[in-house]
Structure formats: structure tokens, C-alpha cells
Design a protein around this motif. Structure first.
Motif, PDB file in Angstrom:
ATOM      1  N   ARG A 105       0.831  -1.190   0.000  1.00  0.00           N
ATOM      2  CA  ARG A 105       0.000   0.000   0.000  1.00  0.00           C
ATOM      3  C   ARG A 105       0.874   1.252   0.000  1.00  0.00           C
ATOM      4  O   ARG A 105       1.911   1.322   0.670  1.00  0.00           O
ATOM      5  CB  ARG A 105      -0.912   0.020   1.222  1.00  0.00           C
ATOM      6  N   SER A 118       0.265   4.157   1.298  1.00  0.00           N
ATOM      7  CA  SER A 118       0.314   4.812   2.615  1.00  0.00           C
ATOM      8  C   SER A 118       1.384   4.189   3.496  1.00  0.00           C
ATOM      9  O   SER A 118       2.095   4.891   4.236  1.00  0.00           O
ATOM     10  CB  SER A 118      -1.049   4.709   3.288  1.00  0.00           C
ATOM     11  N   GLN A 119       1.539   2.853   3.421  1.00  0.00           N
ATOM     12  CA  GLN A 119       2.571   2.195   4.218  1.00  0.00           C
ATOM     13  C   GLN A 119       3.966   2.549   3.718  1.00  0.00           C
ATOM     14  O   GLN A 119       4.889   2.765   4.511  1.00  0.00           O
ATOM     15  CB  GLN A 119       2.366   0.685   4.184  1.00  0.00           C
ATOM     16  N   LEU A 130       4.900   5.326   2.150  1.00  0.00           N
ATOM     17  CA  LEU A 130       5.229   6.708   2.522  1.00  0.00           C
ATOM     18  C   LEU A 130       5.491   6.834   4.014  1.00  0.00           C
ATOM     19  O   LEU A 130       6.356   7.603   4.441  1.00  0.00           O
ATOM     20  CB  LEU A 130       4.095   7.640   2.112  1.00  0.00           C
ATOM     21  N   LYS A 131       4.761   6.094   4.824  1.00  0.00           N
ATOM     22  CA  LYS A 131       4.916   6.204   6.276  1.00  0.00           C
ATOM     23  C   LYS A 131       6.149   5.482   6.780  1.00  0.00           C
ATOM     24  O   LYS A 131       6.892   6.006   7.610  1.00  0.00           O
ATOM     25  CB  LYS A 131       3.659   5.659   6.951  1.00  0.00           C
ATOM     26  N   GLU A 132       6.388   4.268   6.280  1.00  0.00           N
ATOM     27  CA  GLU A 132       7.451   3.441   6.834  1.00  0.00           C
ATOM     28  C   GLU A 132       8.797   3.674   6.161  1.00  0.00           C
ATOM     29  O   GLU A 132       9.836   3.540   6.800  1.00  0.00           O
ATOM     30  CB  GLU A 132       7.064   1.964   6.704  1.00  0.00           C
ATOM     31  N   GLU A 133       8.795   4.025   4.877  1.00  0.00           N
ATOM     32  CA  GLU A 133      10.065   4.153   4.160  1.00  0.00           C
ATOM     33  C   GLU A 133      10.397   5.595   3.832  1.00  0.00           C
ATOM     34  O   GLU A 133      11.478   6.088   4.165  1.00  0.00           O
ATOM     35  CB  GLU A 133      10.005   3.324   2.872  1.00  0.00           C
ATOM     36  N   TRP A 134       9.465   6.299   3.216  1.00  0.00           N
ATOM     37  CA  TRP A 134       9.759   7.675   2.770  1.00  0.00           C
ATOM     38  C   TRP A 134       9.912   8.634   3.938  1.00  0.00           C
ATOM     39  O   TRP A 134      10.692   9.576   3.865  1.00  0.00           O
ATOM     40  CB  TRP A 134       8.655   8.156   1.830  1.00  0.00           C
ATOM     41  N   SER A 135       9.146   8.432   5.023  1.00  0.00           N
ATOM     42  CA  SER A 135       9.254   9.347   6.164  1.00  0.00           C
ATOM     43  C   SER A 135      10.604   9.241   6.856  1.00  0.00           C
ATOM     44  O   SER A 135      11.025  10.168   7.544  1.00  0.00           O
ATOM     45  CB  SER A 135       8.130   9.057   7.167  1.00  0.00           C
ATOM     46  N   ARG A 136      11.305   8.118   6.687  1.00  0.00           N
ATOM     47  CA  ARG A 136      12.630   7.941   7.301  1.00  0.00           C
ATOM     48  C   ARG A 136      13.757   8.164   6.306  1.00  0.00           C
ATOM     49  O   ARG A 136      14.924   7.975   6.654  1.00  0.00           O
ATOM     50  CB  ARG A 136      12.743   6.539   7.891  1.00  0.00           C
TER      51      ARG A 136
END
Length: 403
Positions: free
Chosen positions: A280, A282-283, A285-291
Motif C-alpha cells: 500500500r 500509505s505504508q 510513505l509512512k514506513e520508508e519515505w518518512s525515514r
């Protein structure tokens, strides 16, 4: 100062004459100025009350005035008429005092180093200050511009010029640095924006591909179901119309309709199963891109998204759970038994090779030795194969235990 203006100035107050009075010696002064002088010299006429002595401020001669005082002196009407006419005219070349109306700046104050009028000296803020006439002050200060010019052209001002040039050069250099940094910032964020735009397009393309997969998954089924529903509606209309037919027509058509209904009911209907989209966005962007650091965004890969049937939760009965547990234990026992057998074969294989080696060295000839070596090599290959099988069985056993 203009010569004509000097003729209209009182030599005592240095202001334009106010109520000019003429002394017997023909010198003219302001009435108030004479009153002040008379008051200052009042002790001289105590013994002669009929006549009042007065020393002329100009020629220093002693003059006797009537007991009525300064009022007994004649008015200089001609001079007063000239002054009135002079004050009615504009004189742009004459500088007047900003504090006292129409009073010319005709005296130089030595204390404050500035031009003042007569009123400034008598009733103004320069009262009691040392003064000088304009001509004397002019001649005293005449050489000052040359001296100031020499001070303004010495090495100090050369150094000032060099300092200005150096500051301007440093300013230009700093401005070029700032402009260079601006270009770097614009280029950096342009590349970053291009990268983000490219990543955004990649995400949208991946989502479009997933949308196409979903369309391929559901559209054919929906079309088939719509076709079945259309046939159903058609048969419903046909069945309803049978009730209005005659007996002959009814019997001719009813069996055909019955067969078509049976065939339509036997058409299999698909099992509706929801699909999962993975991974997904959203996952990601949240788990990989945000870090992810900004400098590493270019290296972040956009995963290819897929769909799969959603796993429905299974409900197992107690009997099924017992059977599964039994098969797990049975598999563990079988794998363990096979592993023991293989270990035994490997152990005895090493002893067999050692025994054959001793027999060959004692009893066999060189020809038999080559046969033995070939056999020994084959046994080694068998040993390697058994080791690999043992490894696979061990992995299989751990997988069974973990599940």
C-alpha cells in the motif's frame, strides 16, 4: 553685508533703527538704546537736576539733555521714513534672522561662531556674548578655507579612498557569493523538485497499473453477471407473457422456457472474494519515505504493486486442530528417523572405506587398486549426496515445526 543696510543699523544694538532719535552731536540711535545708556549713567546728574549729562556712544562727547529725558530728543523722521520704505520692500539678497522678523544677520557671535541679529544680542539667547562686526570677522576667517582644504587633501583622505574601494570590492565579492548561493539553492531545489515529480509520476503510474489489474479482475465477471441478469429479466418477461397465451401456444412454449430457466440456473456464479493491494502507498510513505533523507530520495525505488485474493480467516474445529497437530508430530518423527538412518550410513561408509583401503594395500594388485579408487570416489559422491539430502530434510523439519 549690503552698505545701505549698514546705514539703517543702530551702532548700539546692531538692529534696524526703532524710533531713531538724534543727539545734538548729530549721531542717531534707537530710543530704547539711549534709555538704557541713560539709566546706566544716572549717578552723574544727581548734583545737576536741571540738565542730564549723556556721553555719545559714537563720538564720546558729553551732551546735556532736558529733564524730560530721551523724549526731549528730536526724531529722525527722514531716517524713519527710509526704514519704513525699506521694510516694505523685498530684499532677497539680505539674510534675515529666523527668530526675529525682518532683522538682518549683521553681527558675528564669537562664542557660538554664527551670524546673529541685534535682537539676538539684546533680548535673545546670545545676550552678553562677545561679538565682532562682519568685516573684522570676515578678515579673521578669510584664510580658513585654504587651511580646511589642506586638511581635506592630506593622506588621511587618501586612506579613506582606499578604504572605500576595499569595502566596495568586499561588498561586490560578498554579493557574488550570495548570488552564487542563490543559484545553488535554485538548482538544488529544481533537481529535488524534478526528482519528487518523477517519483510522483512513478507512484501514479503504479497505481494506474493496479487500477488496470483491478479492472481486469472484476470487469469480466461483472459483464458475465450482467449478461445472466439480462437473460433472467428476459425469461421473466417471457414467463409472464405465457399466462396470456392460448392453451395451444402455452403448451408449445412452456417446455422451452422451462429448459432455458434450468440452464440459466445451472450457470455457475463466481465466488466474490475481495482483493488486496500490496504494497500500500500509505505504508510505503509512512514506513520508508518518512525515514528517508532528502539526499537519498533519488535512490528510493517505487515498488511494483500487485493484487491478490484477500485471505479470509479460517475457522478450524477441534477435530481439525487435533489432526493437524498429529500430522506435525508424525512428520517430525519420520524426518528424525530418516536423519538417523542417513547418519548411520555416513558413519559406516567411513569405516568401509578404511577397511577397503587396508585390504587393497595388503592383497590386491595395482589393477585392483584402480578399481578400488573408483569405488572409493563413488562412495564419496554418495556421501556428498546423502549430506545434501540430510540438510534438506533438516530444513523441512524446521519449517514443519515453525508452522
Amino acid at each position: 553685508m549690503h552698505n545701505f543696510e549698514e546705514e539703517l543699523t543702530c551702532p548700539i544694538c546692531y538692529s534696524i533703527f526703532e524710533d531713531p532719535r538724534v543727539l545734538p552731536c548729530s549721531h542717531t540711535f534707537c530710543r530704547n538704546c539711549l534709555e538704557n545708556i541713560l539709566q546706566a549713567s544716572g549717578n552723574f546728574y544727581i548734583w545737576r537736576p536741571l540738565r542730564i549729562p549723556l556721553k555719545c556712544p559714537n563720538c564720546r562727547s558729553i551732551i546735556e539733555i532736558a529733564p524730560t529725558g530721551i523724549e526731549s530728543l528730536p526724531v529722525n523722521f527722514a531716517l524713519r521714513a527710509i526704514i519704513e520704505k525699506y521694510q516694505q520692500e523685498d530684499h532677497p539678497d539680505i539674510v534675515t534672522c529666523p527668530e526675529h522678523y525682518r532683522q538682518p544677520l549683521n553681527v558675528y557671535c564669537l562664542l557660538d561662531k554664527k551670524l546673529v541679529c541685534g535682537h539676538c544680542l539684546t533680548i535673545g539667547q546670545h545676550h552678553g556674548h562677545p561679538i565682532d562686526d562682519l568685516q573684522s570677522a570676515y578678515f579673521k576667517e578669510k584664510d580658513t578655507p585654504q587651511k580646511l582644504l589642506e586638511q581635506l587633501t592630506d593622506t588621511h583622505w587618501t586612506d579613506l579612498t582606499h578604504l572605500i574601494e576595499k569595502l566596495e570590492e568586499q561588498k561586490s565579492h560578498s554579493e557574488k557569493m550570495v548570488q552564487g548561493d542563490k543559484e545553488v539553492v535554485l538548482q538544488y531545489f529544481k533537481e529535488l523538485n524534478d526528482t519528487l515529480e518523477q517519483k510522483k509520476k512513478s507512484f501514479l503510474t503504479a497505481l494506474c497499473d493496479v487500477g488496470n489489474l483491478i479492472n481486469q479482475e472484476y470487469t469480466p465477471q461483472i459483464e458475465r453477471m450482467k449478461e445472466i441478469r439480462e437473460q433472467q429479466l428476459e425469461l421473466m418477461t417471457l414467463t409472464t407473457s405465457l399466462q396470456e397465451e392460448s392453451a395451444l401456444k402455452f403448451l408449445e412454449k412452456v417446455d422451452d422456457v422451462r429448459q432455458r430457466v434450468e440452464i440459466l440456473k445451472q450457470r455457475p456464479l463466481p465466488e466474490v472474494q475481495p482483493v488486496e493491494i500490496y504494497p500500500r502507498v500509505s505504508q510505503i510513505l509512512k514506513e520508508e519515505w518518512s525515514r528517508t533523507e532528502i539526499g537519498q530520495i533519488k535512490n528510493v525505488l517505487i515498488p511494483k504493486m500487485k493484487i491478490s485474493p484477500k485471505r479470509m480467516p479460517c475457522s478450524w474445529s477441534d477435530k481439525d486442530e487435533k489432526e493437524i497437530e498429529f500430522f506435525k508430530i508424525l512428520n517430525i518423527v519420520v524426518v528424525t528417523l530418516i536423519s538417523v538412518i542417513l547418519m548411520s550410513i555416513l558413519f559406516f561408509n567411513q569405516h568401509i572405506i578404511t577397511f577397503l583401503n587396508e585390504i587393497t594395500l595388503i592383497w590386491f594388485s595395482e589393477a585392483s587398486l584402480s578399481v578400488y579408487q573408483s569405488l572409493s570416489n563413488n562412495l564419496h559422491e554418495v556421501k556428498n549426496i546423502l549430506c545434501h539430502i540430510f540438510y534438506l530434510l533438516t530444513e523441512f523439519m524446521w519449517k514443519i515445526v515453525s508452522h
